[in-house]
Write a protein that holds these residues in place. Structure first.
Motif, PDB file in Angstrom:
ATOM      1  N   SER A 227       0.824  -1.211   0.000  1.00  0.00           N
ATOM      2  CA  SER A 227       0.000   0.000   0.000  1.00  0.00           C
ATOM      3  C   SER A 227       0.856   1.258   0.000  1.00  0.00           C
ATOM      4  O   SER A 227       0.596   2.201  -0.745  1.00  0.00           O
ATOM      5  N   PHE A 228       1.895   1.286   0.830  1.00  0.00           N
ATOM      6  CA  PHE A 228       2.719   2.477   0.969  1.00  0.00           C
ATOM      7  C   PHE A 228       3.467   2.773  -0.326  1.00  0.00           C
ATOM      8  O   PHE A 228       3.530   3.922  -0.782  1.00  0.00           O
ATOM      9  N   HIS A 229       4.038   1.752  -0.954  1.00  0.00           N
ATOM     10  CA  HIS A 229       4.766   1.935  -2.205  1.00  0.00           C
ATOM     11  C   HIS A 229       3.829   2.369  -3.326  1.00  0.00           C
ATOM     12  O   HIS A 229       4.243   3.076  -4.249  1.00  0.00           O
ATOM     13  N   SER A 230       2.568   1.953  -3.258  1.00  0.00           N
ATOM     14  CA  SER A 230       1.623   2.275  -4.315  1.00  0.00           C
ATOM     15  C   SER A 230       1.145   3.710  -4.243  1.00  0.00           C
ATOM     16  O   SER A 230       1.014   4.387  -5.261  1.00  0.00           O
ATOM     17  N   GLN A 231       0.874   4.183  -3.029  1.00  0.00           N
ATOM     18  CA  GLN A 231       0.128   5.423  -2.890  1.00  0.00           C
ATOM     19  C   GLN A 231       0.970   6.632  -2.481  1.00  0.00           C
ATOM     20  O   GLN A 231       0.566   7.769  -2.733  1.00  0.00           O
ATOM     21  N   VAL A 232       2.098   6.422  -1.857  1.00  0.00           N
ATOM     22  CA  VAL A 232       3.035   7.512  -1.562  1.00  0.00           C
ATOM     23  C   VAL A 232       4.461   7.026  -1.849  1.00  0.00           C
ATOM     24  O   VAL A 232       5.323   7.023  -0.977  1.00  0.00           O
TER      25      VAL A 232
ATOM     26  N   ILE B 257       2.432   8.159 -12.227  1.00  0.00           N
ATOM     27  CA  ILE B 257       1.557   7.191 -12.900  1.00  0.00           C
ATOM     28  C   ILE B 257       1.354   7.584 -14.360  1.00  0.00           C
ATOM     29  O   ILE B 257       1.397   6.741 -15.261  1.00  0.00           O
ATOM     30  N   ALA B 258       1.148   8.872 -14.603  1.00  0.00           N
ATOM     31  CA  ALA B 258       0.999   9.339 -15.986  1.00  0.00           C
ATOM     32  C   ALA B 258       2.250   9.042 -16.803  1.00  0.00           C
ATOM     33  O   ALA B 258       2.169   8.670 -17.976  1.00  0.00           O
ATOM     34  N   THR B 259       3.414   9.192 -16.174  1.00  0.00           N
ATOM     35  CA  THR B 259       4.673   8.916 -16.864  1.00  0.00           C
ATOM     36  C   THR B 259       4.808   7.433 -17.187  1.00  0.00           C
ATOM     37  O   THR B 259       5.223   7.054 -18.291  1.00  0.00           O
ATOM     38  N   ALA B 260       4.444   6.578 -16.237  1.00  0.00           N
ATOM     39  CA  ALA B 260       4.540   5.139 -16.458  1.00  0.00           C
ATOM     40  C   ALA B 260       3.687   4.699 -17.648  1.00  0.00           C
ATOM     41  O   ALA B 260       4.086   3.825 -18.422  1.00  0.00           O
ATOM     42  N   LEU B 261       2.525   5.330 -17.823  1.00  0.00           N
ATOM     43  CA  LEU B 261       1.629   4.972 -18.926  1.00  0.00           C
ATOM     44  C   LEU B 261       1.891   5.780 -20.197  1.00  0.00           C
ATOM     45  O   LEU B 261       1.310   5.495 -21.238  1.00  0.00           O
TER      46      LEU B 261
ATOM     47  N   TRP C 174       1.353   1.408  -8.037  1.00  0.00           N
ATOM     48  CA  TRP C 174      -0.097   1.614  -7.941  1.00  0.00           C
ATOM     49  C   TRP C 174      -0.814   0.992  -9.130  1.00  0.00           C
ATOM     50  O   TRP C 174      -1.888   0.382  -8.974  1.00  0.00           O
ATOM     51  N   LEU C 175      -0.235   1.122 -10.310  1.00  0.00           N
ATOM     52  CA  LEU C 175      -0.843   0.502 -11.491  1.00  0.00           C
ATOM     53  C   LEU C 175      -0.909  -1.012 -11.331  1.00  0.00           C
ATOM     54  O   LEU C 175      -1.907  -1.643 -11.699  1.00  0.00           O
ATOM     55  N   ASN C 176       0.140  -1.596 -10.770  1.00  0.00           N
ATOM     56  CA  ASN C 176       0.169  -3.043 -10.581  1.00  0.00           C
ATOM     57  C   ASN C 176      -0.868  -3.484  -9.546  1.00  0.00           C
ATOM     58  O   ASN C 176      -1.583  -4.471  -9.747  1.00  0.00           O
ATOM     59  N   THR C 177      -0.960  -2.742  -8.453  1.00  0.00           N
ATOM     60  CA  THR C 177      -1.955  -3.062  -7.427  1.00  0.00           C
ATOM     61  C   THR C 177      -3.372  -2.964  -7.986  1.00  0.00           C
ATOM     62  O   THR C 177      -4.223  -3.830  -7.757  1.00  0.00           O
ATOM     63  N   THR C 178      -3.631  -1.894  -8.763  1.00  0.00           N
ATOM     64  CA  THR C 178      -4.964  -1.685  -9.324  1.00  0.00           C
ATOM     65  C   THR C 178      -5.273  -2.704 -10.409  1.00  0.00           C
ATOM     66  O   THR C 178      -6.409  -3.180 -10.520  1.00  0.00           O
ATOM     67  N   SER C 179      -4.281  -3.054 -11.200  1.00  0.00           N
ATOM     68  CA  SER C 179      -4.469  -4.091 -12.220  1.00  0.00           C
ATOM     69  C   SER C 179      -4.851  -5.415 -11.563  1.00  0.00           C
ATOM     70  O   SER C 179      -5.754  -6.118 -12.035  1.00  0.00           O
ATOM     71  N   GLY C 180      -4.180  -5.751 -10.467  1.00  0.00           N
ATOM     72  CA  GLY C 180      -4.516  -6.977  -9.744  1.00  0.00           C
ATOM     73  C   GLY C 180      -5.924  -6.931  -9.174  1.00  0.00           C
ATOM     74  O   GLY C 180      -6.662  -7.929  -9.200  1.00  0.00           O
ATOM     75  N   LEU C 181      -6.308  -5.771  -8.661  1.00  0.00           N
ATOM     76  CA  LEU C 181      -7.653  -5.605  -8.103  1.00  0.00           C
ATOM     77  C   LEU C 181      -8.712  -5.782  -9.188  1.00  0.00           C
ATOM     78  O   LEU C 181      -9.692  -6.513  -9.007  1.00  0.00           O
ATOM     79  N   MET C 182      -8.513  -5.130 -10.331  1.00  0.00           N
ATOM     80  CA  MET C 182      -9.483  -5.239 -11.420  1.00  0.00           C
ATOM     81  C   MET C 182      -9.519  -6.660 -11.993  1.00  0.00           C
ATOM     82  O   MET C 182     -10.568  -7.135 -12.419  1.00  0.00           O
ATOM     83  N   SER C 183      -8.386  -7.325 -12.005  1.00  0.00           N
ATOM     84  CA  SER C 183      -8.338  -8.702 -12.495  1.00  0.00           C
ATOM     85  C   SER C 183      -9.154  -9.629 -11.603  1.00  0.00           C
ATOM     86  O   SER C 183      -9.777 -10.587 -12.078  1.00  0.00           O
ATOM     87  N   LYS C 184      -9.154  -9.347 -10.309  1.00  0.00           N
ATOM     88  CA  LYS C 184      -9.940 -10.156  -9.363  1.00  0.00           C
ATOM     89  C   LYS C 184     -11.422 -10.073  -9.702  1.00  0.00           C
ATOM     90  O   LYS C 184     -12.141 -11.070  -9.650  1.00  0.00           O
TER      91      LYS C 184
ATOM     92  N   ARG D 214       4.484  -6.155 -18.261  1.00  0.00           N
ATOM     93  CA  ARG D 214       5.769  -5.814 -18.881  1.00  0.00           C
ATOM     94  C   ARG D 214       6.425  -4.647 -18.152  1.00  0.00           C
ATOM     95  O   ARG D 214       7.657  -4.617 -17.989  1.00  0.00           O
ATOM     96  N   GLY D 215       5.606  -3.698 -17.707  1.00  0.00           N
ATOM     97  CA  GLY D 215       6.152  -2.566 -16.966  1.00  0.00           C
ATOM     98  C   GLY D 215       6.796  -2.998 -15.666  1.00  0.00           C
ATOM     99  O   GLY D 215       7.868  -2.504 -15.294  1.00  0.00           O
ATOM    100  N   MET D 216       6.160  -3.932 -14.966  1.00  0.00           N
ATOM    101  CA  MET D 216       6.721  -4.417 -13.705  1.00  0.00           C
ATOM    102  C   MET D 216       7.984  -5.238 -13.929  1.00  0.00           C
ATOM    103  O   MET D 216       8.906  -5.220 -13.107  1.00  0.00           O
TER     104      MET D 216
END
Length: 469
Positions: A200-205, A352-356, A308-318, A446-448
């Motif tokens: 959580s900490f790495h994702s959001q701050v 996040i915008a830069t990563a995408l 954060w993108l990875n955490t959210t991708s996992g959440l949406m995949s669930k 691929r990003g991860m």
């Protein structure tokens, strides 16, 4: 006979046309500007009151035959009186000069004329800096409720499922979260993000968990451009000021335009001191800074954006997987929440915008941000991403173009930045320029693989992380 046929022909043709009344609006406006009026508050990266971005001009509503079935948002805190660095470096030095011009009554100041004449009676909105600094303003609380209501109207079936939201320990994020949830019809628990919850900490701050991250990149380049663009402004305004003005005073005045507007909830008189082109120069200076600090000019940025993108991708995949089995499956630990919120700081949405690649340009870094003139064709424009309450979100779209059978559902991902859809450059073939769900998860995978070594690139050990916190 021939004349009668001609009249009949005219009558027949008239059936195909609707007469234009004087009240109708012409297809093309009479003025090419279409009523455009420059607004400085739309060009203040990081310090403007919230506004919806125009983006690519795509419809904000879900595409036809689609509905948003889950969404996750990362939201910057609401308006504060001032940022410590901005105040100490730019605003406070000007205010000290301003205070030397008081008459004995302390209510009126001497020597301010022309476009600066209002400073003779201007009231400083940051009049208690020791207690106001980095704290959200009363208007910021009201704006939080407004944006909360906006999201509730946008997601009327999803927002009521929210049970838990997250914010770090800073009072400005905690207070924003509390005000925000006042717009929701249900009770919501606010959970403090702590360093012991690494994911959580790495994702959001992420910048607070990365030893290698610094706010210094871009300082020298921005200073070089400020020295260029403020020369003519100083020359124009000096004759109207009883104190000597310098480059930092000009930046301080321009920042006061944003902060005072955000504090008082109405546009500051200071904004009118400057011309449109002078505001565009200010915007460019901070785009340059943010590019090198939190954008594609900093090699750390994608490492700090992908968690954060990875955490959210996992959440949406669930939520995605059970819909694509012959026998519907239960989601382990599912509490029914389908709308997720975390409150953070201005550095994080640009990661996040830069990563995408949302605001990245194909130009080389050196070509994109020269320090002696504005690059008008740049893609990186942070005023559209990081106003107070600026946000970036991920929507899961469930679409069915053939039937009402869930087995025919197709799912997509759409990125939202300040209410506006932002296509992912490498994946925009779905409805409304969305991204096919499986293609999105592959992009994140691929990003991860490339940017997943967060602790390694940050030089983190448990000891250094705790010291940084």
């Amino acid at each position: 006979m021939g004349r009668s046929l001609s009249l009949l022909a005219c009558v027949a043709l008239l059936e195909f046309f609707t007469p234009v009344s004087s009240n109708q609006i012409p297809l093309y406006p009479e003025e090419h500007s279409q009523g455009y009026k420059f607004d400085a508050l739309l060009h203040l990266p990081g310090i403007s009151p919230y506004f919806d971005a125009i983006g690519s001009g795509l419809d904000h509503a879900a595409p036809r035959y689609c509905e948003v079935t889950a969404a996750s948002y990362l939201i910057r805190h609401a308006a504060i009186y001032a940022n410590d660095d901005d105040y100490e470096k730019y605003i406070e030095p000007f205010l000290k000069k301003l205070n030397t011009t008081h008459k004995s009554s302390k209510r009126v100041r001497d020597g301010w004329t022309g476009p600066l004449a209002f400073f003779s009676r201007w009231k400083n909105p940051i009049d208690d800096p020791d207690n106001q600094m980095e704290q959200i303003t009363p208007q910021g609380r009201l704006d939080s409720i407004k944006v909360g209501k906006h999201l509730l109207s946008r997601y009327p079936t999803l927002v009521p499922t929210t049970k838990t939201i997250y914010a770090d320990k800073k009072s400005r994020t905690q207070d924003t979260a509390k005000a925000f949830t006042r717009a929701f019809p249900q009770k919501v628990e606010i959970v403090e993000m702590k360093s012991d919850n690494k994911t959580s900490f790495h994702s959001q701050v992420p910048h607070k968990a990365c030893k290698a991250f610094s706010k210094e990149p871009g300082d020298n380049e921005m200073a070089a451009f400020i020295a260029v663009y403020t020369q003519m402004i100083v020359a124009r305004l000096q004759g109207h000021s009883p104190v000597e003005l310098g480059a930092s005073d000009i930046v301080g005045l321009q920042q006061l335009c944003g902060y005072e507007s955000a504090i008082r909830g109405k546009k500051s008189k200071i904004c009118d001191i400057f011309t449109d082109s002078e505001w565009m120069a200010y915007e460019y200076a901070w785009d340059l800074k943010y590019s090198l600090m939190v954008g594609h000019g900093n090699p750390l940025s994608p490492y700090l954006g992908f968690p954060w993108l990875n955490t959210t991708s996992g959440l949406m995949s669930k939520f995605h997987a059970p819909r694509h089995h012959d026998t519907p499956q239960e989601i382990p630990g599912d509490d029914g929440q389908r709308f997720f919120l975390s409150f953070t700081h201005r550095e994080v949405p640009p990661f996040i915008a830069t990563a995408l690649g949302l605001f990245n340009s194909s130009n080389a870094e050196a070509e994109e941000f020269p320090t002696d003139h504005i690059n008008w064709s740049r893609h990186w424009r942070m005023a559209e991403l990081v106003p107070f309450l600026g946000h970036i979100g991920i929507e899961k779209l469930t679409c069915n173009f053939n039937s009402v059978d869930p087995q025919d559902d197709q799912e997509y991902i759409r990125i939202i930045a300040n209410s506006s859809p932002r296509p992912i450059p490498s994946c925009q073939g779905g409805p409304g320029a969305s991204c096919i769900f499986d293609q999105f998860t592959q992009i994140i995978k691929r990003g991860m693989e490339r940017y997943g070594d967060f602790d390694g690139v940050c030089g983190n050990t448990e000891k250094t992380v705790m010291a940084a916190l």
